[in-house]
Design an enzyme around this catalytic site. Structure first.
Site, PDB file in Angstrom:
ATOM      1  N   GLY A  94      36.321  29.903  47.817  1.00 24.91           N
ATOM      2  CA  GLY A  94      37.058  31.124  47.146  1.00 24.91           C
ATOM      3  C   GLY A  94      37.638  31.162  45.751  1.00 24.91           C
ATOM      4  O   GLY A  94      37.784  29.902  45.006  1.00 24.91           O
ATOM      5  N   SER A  95      37.166  32.244  44.917  1.00 27.61           N
ATOM      6  CA  SER A  95      37.319  32.119  43.552  1.00 27.61           C
ATOM      7  C   SER A  95      38.005  33.583  43.000  1.00 27.61           C
ATOM      8  O   SER A  95      37.498  33.836  42.023  1.00 27.61           O
ATOM      9  CB  SER A  95      36.087  31.764  42.915  1.00 27.61           C
ATOM     10  OG  SER A  95      35.152  32.616  43.286  1.00 27.61           O
ATOM     11  N   ASN A  97      41.371  36.025  42.450  1.00 29.08           N
ATOM     12  CA  ASN A  97      42.515  36.123  41.512  1.00 29.08           C
ATOM     13  C   ASN A  97      43.438  34.735  42.053  1.00 29.08           C
ATOM     14  O   ASN A  97      43.692  33.840  41.273  1.00 29.08           O
ATOM     15  CB  ASN A  97      43.319  37.274  41.807  1.00 29.08           C
ATOM     16  CG  ASN A  97      44.392  37.566  40.884  1.00 29.08           C
ATOM     17  OD1 ASN A  97      45.731  37.742  41.358  1.00 29.08           O
ATOM     18  ND2 ASN A  97      44.065  37.146  39.608  1.00 29.08           N
ATOM     19  N   PHE A 125      31.740  33.457  45.244  1.00 27.06           N
ATOM     20  CA  PHE A 125      30.793  34.599  45.966  1.00 27.06           C
ATOM     21  C   PHE A 125      29.996  35.170  44.898  1.00 27.06           C
ATOM     22  O   PHE A 125      30.500  35.899  44.345  1.00 27.06           O
ATOM     23  CB  PHE A 125      31.689  35.579  46.862  1.00 27.06           C
ATOM     24  CG  PHE A 125      30.778  36.447  47.541  1.00 27.06           C
ATOM     25  CD1 PHE A 125      30.160  36.332  48.654  1.00 27.06           C
ATOM     26  CD2 PHE A 125      30.960  37.794  47.002  1.00 27.06           C
ATOM     27  CE1 PHE A 125      29.558  37.274  49.347  1.00 27.06           C
ATOM     28  CE2 PHE A 125      30.070  38.929  47.698  1.00 27.06           C
ATOM     29  CZ  PHE A 125      29.381  38.632  48.681  1.00 27.06           C
ATOM     30  N   LYS A 205      46.403  34.985  53.229  1.00 26.32           N
ATOM     31  CA  LYS A 205      47.306  35.801  54.074  1.00 26.32           C
ATOM     32  C   LYS A 205      46.710  36.635  55.033  1.00 26.32           C
ATOM     33  O   LYS A 205      46.236  37.864  54.415  1.00 26.32           O
ATOM     34  CB  LYS A 205      48.303  36.395  52.772  1.00 26.32           C
ATOM     35  CG  LYS A 205      49.036  35.201  52.267  1.00 26.32           C
ATOM     36  CD  LYS A 205      49.882  35.604  51.085  1.00 26.32           C
ATOM     37  CE  LYS A 205      50.906  34.608  50.746  1.00 26.32           C
ATOM     38  NZ  LYS A 205      51.447  34.736  49.410  1.00 26.32           N
ATOM     39  N   LYS A 290      54.058  39.790  55.524  1.00 21.28           N
ATOM     40  CA  LYS A 290      54.836  40.476  54.330  1.00 21.28           C
ATOM     41  C   LYS A 290      54.018  41.548  53.628  1.00 21.28           C
ATOM     42  O   LYS A 290      54.380  42.254  53.075  1.00 21.28           O
ATOM     43  CB  LYS A 290      55.266  39.407  53.183  1.00 21.28           C
ATOM     44  CG  LYS A 290      54.594  38.576  52.832  1.00 21.28           C
ATOM     45  CD  LYS A 290      53.647  39.180  51.454  1.00 21.28           C
ATOM     46  CE  LYS A 290      52.487  38.332  50.998  1.00 21.28           C
ATOM     47  NZ  LYS A 290      51.907  38.925  50.052  1.00 21.28           N
ATOM     48  N   ARG A 354      49.761  43.742  44.682  1.00 19.41           N
ATOM     49  CA  ARG A 354      48.747  44.434  44.765  1.00 19.41           C
ATOM     50  C   ARG A 354      48.783  45.462  45.888  1.00 19.41           C
ATOM     51  O   ARG A 354      48.373  46.731  46.004  1.00 19.41           O
ATOM     52  CB  ARG A 354      47.439  43.904  44.763  1.00 19.41           C
ATOM     53  CG  ARG A 354      46.969  42.993  43.700  1.00 19.41           C
ATOM     54  CD  ARG A 354      46.111  42.084  43.739  1.00 19.41           C
ATOM     55  NE  ARG A 354      46.201  41.189  45.047  1.00 19.41           N
ATOM     56  CZ  ARG A 354      45.459  40.186  45.328  1.00 19.41           C
ATOM     57  NH1 ARG A 354      44.207  39.864  44.765  1.00 19.41           N
ATOM     58  NH2 ARG A 354      45.539  39.403  46.271  1.00 19.41           N
TER      59      ARG A 354
HETATM   60  N1  LIG Z   1      46.305  37.433  44.250  1.00 20.84           N
HETATM   61  C1  LIG Z   1      47.282  36.796  44.465  1.00 20.84           C
HETATM   62  O1  LIG Z   1      48.312  36.975  43.669  1.00 20.84           O
HETATM   63  C2  LIG Z   1      47.549  35.977  45.861  1.00 20.84           C
HETATM   64  C3  LIG Z   1      48.569  35.088  45.828  1.00 20.84           C
HETATM   65  C4  LIG Z   1      48.805  34.416  47.092  1.00 20.84           C
HETATM   66  C5  LIG Z   1      48.017  34.523  48.197  1.00 20.84           C
HETATM   67  N2  LIG Z   1      46.838  35.380  47.808  1.00 20.84           N
HETATM   68  C6  LIG Z   1      45.938  35.382  49.256  1.00 20.84           C
HETATM   69  O2  LIG Z   1      44.857  34.624  48.878  1.00 20.84           O
HETATM   70  C7  LIG Z   1      43.677  35.331  49.553  1.00 20.84           C
HETATM   71  C8  LIG Z   1      42.781  35.502  48.552  1.00 20.84           C
HETATM   72  O3  LIG Z   1      42.976  36.460  47.633  1.00 20.84           O
HETATM   73  P1  LIG Z   1      42.456  36.261  46.081  1.00 20.84           P
HETATM   74  O4  LIG Z   1      43.549  36.997  45.339  1.00 20.84           O
HETATM   75  O5  LIG Z   1      42.068  34.945  45.693  1.00 20.84           O
HETATM   76  O6  LIG Z   1      41.164  37.267  46.256  1.00 20.84           O
HETATM   77  P2  LIG Z   1      40.848  38.640  45.347  1.00 20.84           P
HETATM   78  O7  LIG Z   1      41.235  39.730  46.129  1.00 20.84           O
HETATM   79  O8  LIG Z   1      41.182  38.403  43.998  1.00 20.84           O
HETATM   80  O9  LIG Z   1      39.291  38.553  45.149  1.00 20.84           O
HETATM   81  C9  LIG Z   1      38.400  38.984  46.275  1.00 20.84           C
HETATM   82  C10 LIG Z   1      37.325  37.898  46.485  1.00 20.84           C
HETATM   83  O10 LIG Z   1      36.598  38.113  47.757  1.00 20.84           O
HETATM   84  C11 LIG Z   1      35.391  37.607  47.358  1.00 20.84           C
HETATM   85  N3  LIG Z   1      34.139  38.520  47.867  1.00 20.84           N
HETATM   86  C12 LIG Z   1      33.981  39.832  48.015  1.00 20.84           C
HETATM   87  N4  LIG Z   1      32.850  39.841  49.105  1.00 20.84           N
HETATM   88  C13 LIG Z   1      32.842  38.800  49.638  1.00 20.84           C
HETATM   89  C14 LIG Z   1      32.119  38.425  50.884  1.00 20.84           C
HETATM   90  N5  LIG Z   1      31.441  39.370  51.358  1.00 20.84           N
HETATM   91  N6  LIG Z   1      32.403  37.168  51.181  1.00 20.84           N
HETATM   92  C15 LIG Z   1      33.075  36.252  50.723  1.00 20.84           C
HETATM   93  N7  LIG Z   1      34.012  36.629  49.431  1.00 20.84           N
HETATM   94  C16 LIG Z   1      33.801  37.893  49.119  1.00 20.84           C
HETATM   95  C17 LIG Z   1      35.049  38.177  45.720  1.00 20.84           C
HETATM   96  O11 LIG Z   1      34.191  37.365  45.308  1.00 20.84           O
HETATM   97  C18 LIG Z   1      36.555  37.325  45.227  1.00 20.84           C
HETATM   98  O12 LIG Z   1      36.487  36.172  44.952  1.00 20.84           O
HETATM   99  C19 LIG Z   1      44.231  36.399  50.375  1.00 20.84           C
HETATM  100  O13 LIG Z   1      44.351  36.330  51.501  1.00 20.84           O
HETATM  101  C20 LIG Z   1      45.447  36.861  49.534  1.00 20.84           C
HETATM  102  O14 LIG Z   1      46.299  37.434  50.257  1.00 20.84           O
HETATM  103  C21 LIG Z   1      46.812  36.159  46.978  1.00 20.84           C
HETATM  104  O1  LIG Z   2      49.338  41.100  45.224  1.00 18.32           O
HETATM  105  P1  LIG Z   2      49.584  40.964  46.717  1.00 18.32           P
HETATM  106  O2  LIG Z   2      50.091  42.038  47.297  1.00 18.32           O
HETATM  107  O3  LIG Z   2      48.019  40.769  47.643  1.00 18.32           O
HETATM  108  O4  LIG Z   2      50.352  39.611  47.095  1.00 18.32           O
HETATM  109  C1  LIG Z   2      50.243  38.661  46.187  1.00 18.32           C
HETATM  110  C2  LIG Z   2      50.736  37.536  46.811  1.00 18.32           C
HETATM  111  O5  LIG Z   2      50.851  37.235  48.273  1.00 18.32           O
HETATM  112  C3  LIG Z   2      52.272  37.432  46.536  1.00 18.32           C
HETATM  113  O6  LIG Z   2      52.782  35.860  46.876  1.00 18.32           O
END
Ligand SMILES: NC(=O)c1ccc[n+]([C@@H]2O[C@H](COP(=O)([O-])OP(=O)(O)OC[C@H]3O[C@@H](n4cnc5c(N)ncnc54)[C@H](O)[C@@H]3O)[C@@H](O)[C@H]2O)c1
Ligand SMILES: O=P(O)(O)OC[C@H](O)CO
Length: 446
Positions: A94-95, A97, A125, A205, A290, A354
């Site tokens: 995964g890559s 945010n 991806f 999550k 959450k 978000r």
């Molecule tokens: N962003 C945050 O602040 C944050 C913090 C903690 C946890 N998380 C959790 O981390 C997990 C990943 O979120 P994120 O923020 O890294 O992603 P993101 O929402 O920023 O990005 C979406 C990702 O999905 C990919 N994607 C799109 N279509 C796809 C497909 N068909 N198959 C596979 N990948 C595909 C994209 O290339 C991109 O890498 C989520 O469960 C999120 O809740 C996010």
């Molecule tokens: O930006 P959200 O709402 O996907 O939340 C990001 C993280 O899960 C916060 O810890």
């Protein structure tokens, strides 16, 4: 940031500790070995943490947090480049945010720990950017994920790879971090392709709901790949961790403390403190649920309601998180909700996430523009988890006849799919919920 006086912090750490937490000290020694300069070096907080840790460095089940340090347990062979270094090799699947920030964290530690191979491979991806370049090529050229985490250097040792199978080849530590809706198909592609001795951690999550009930993603990963899977959740807005602002996170592990220590070592940095607790389901459900409460908080913001209303929604939401988690998994510990993965993540997400942001726009538009449309407009390719999760939670509520026990969760889902107007977020019948929410032992009336 104001640092609490040493004695207060020490008391807090003692109070926060429970019998299912493990940890060991060694931050100062580790920093000395690796030349890491801690953000709080020489400060009261550092002193207090070390003081507390030094009490039980060798006593598992006595510490909350421990820092990166070399751990002597069986490492698997590393054969990617024809070498057999005996080092751990980390791959990030995964890559987005957060996935990019996860790669940055583990890449820092890969360089500073001798038991981890320097290179961190990150599955991307693949997509073509507006200028015609491939995202992987740009990441490998500049070490910056221009689409999902612009302006942040991931580290010289991060290699972006569009090939999933190649990414995990020879990896002994797999970090899963994609939006939850893609996990199962990724796992199916990886079946039979991962080192059977590897261990995984999920930073994702969300959950899946199958005909026979809900399945946490850590379990799904274990089921498909046959490997142990821990989780890492916490108050971790990716862009803030990327800027190296002080944050905390919680590793939830199943049973093996050496596995928990490996994950703490892989992620902990002086600005990213990681605690490990033996409650995978509790930690994972905190991170998952959450996001539903954050959607509710966003509705409140979009309706122009104030802080009191948002606090009330968060309180009810936290109660539903606890109630739902414990009904699904009676082993879930109350203490888990007081770790970073619990109340801290709830707060940060309800104010800065978000899910909150898009839900605010949804309510502001009176529910007339869909979540899909707003997500695409506001998040530039990043994905929401809360709306899907609200739907998944609702399936469980329906199947188990729990709808009345969890009115906030149910209402969020009904608003998100357009069956109720956003204003109903503060207008639900919570009569039966009160039975769950109110603790008779504290004598709440009315
Ligand atoms: N962003 C945050 O602040 C944050 C913090 C903690 C946890 N998380 C959790 O981390 C997990 C990943 O979120 P994120 O923020 O890294 O992603 P993101 O929402 O920023 O990005 C979406 C990702 O999905 C990919 N994607 C799109 N279509 C796809 C497909 N068909 N198959 C596979 N990948 C595909 C994209 O290339 C991109 O890498 C989520 O469960 C999120 O809740 C996010
Ligand atoms: O930006 P959200 O709402 O996907 O939340 C990001 C993280 O899960 C916060 O810890």
């Amino acid at each position: 940031m104001r640092i609490p006086p040493r004695s207060i912090l020490a008391d807090f750490l003692k109070l926060g500790r429970t019998s299912n937490e493990v940890g060991c000290g060694g931050r100062a020694a580790s920093r000395a070995r690796h030349g890491i300069r801690g953000v709080y070096s020489g400060h009261g907080l550092e002193a207090a943490v070390l003081n507390i840790r030094s009490v039980g460095c060798n006593q598992l089940h006595s510490m909350t947090t421990w820092a990166p340090f070399a751990i002597g347990h069986g490492y698997h062979s590393d054969v990617r480049a024809g070498e057999n270094t005996g080092k751990e090799r980390i791959a990030v699947i995964g890559s987005g945010n957060w996935g990019s920030v996860a790669a940055k964290l583990v890449a820092t530690n890969a360089l500073s720990h001798e038991n981890i191979h320097d290179e961190v491979r990150m599955w991307v991806f693949e997509e073509t950017l507006a200028n015609g370049e491939k995202l992987t090529q740009v990441i490998n050229k500049n070490k910056i994920n221009v689409k999902y985490l612009p302006n942040v250097n991931l580290g010289v040792n991060v290699v972006a790879d569009p090939n999933l199978e190649n990414t995990v080849k020879d990896a002994t530590m797999l970090v899963f971090c994609t939006p939850h809706q893609f996990v199962e198909s990724i796992c199916k592609q990886l079946q039979g392709k991962v080192n059977p001795n590897a261990k995984a951690i999920s930073l994702i999550k969300g959950m899946e709901v199958k005909p026979d009930g809900p399945v946490m993603l850590s379990k799904l990963i274990t089921k498909h790949l046959g490997i142990d899977c821990s989780v890492l959740m916490g108050a971790n807005i990716a862009n803030e961790v990327a800027m190296e602002q002080f944050s905390e996170a919680t590793v939830g592990y199943k049973a093996d403390t050496s596995i928990a220590k490996s994950w703490v070592q892989a992620f902990a940095t002086p600005y990213f403190h990681v605690a490990a607790i033996k409650d995978v389901e509790g930690v994972e459900l905190c991170g998952t649920l959450k996001n539903v409460v954050a959607i509710a908080a966003g509705f409140v913001d979009g309706l122009g309601m104030g802080n009191n209303t948002k606090a009330a929604i968060m309180r009810i939401g936290l109660k539903e998180m606890i109630g739902f988690s414990k009904l699904l998994f009676p082993t879930v510990s109350d203490a888990t909700f007081f770790e970073s993965c619990g109340v801290a993540d709830l707060i940060t997400t309800c104010f800065g996430g978000r899910n909150r942001k898009v839900a605010e726009a949804y309510a502001r538009n009176g529910g007339k523009r869909s979540f899909d449309e707003l997500e695409a407009e506001l998040l530039g390719g990043q994905k929401l988890q809360g709306v899907l999760t609200a739907g998944e939670v609702f399936q469980v509520l329906k199947a188990r006849n729990w709808e009345k026990k969890f009115p906030l969760f149910a209402t969020v889902h009904k608003i998100a799919i357009g069956h109720l107007p956003p204003s109903t977020i503060v207008d639900y019948d919570n009569e039966s919920a009160q039975k769950l929410h109110r603790n008779p032992s504290v004598g709440v009336i009315g």
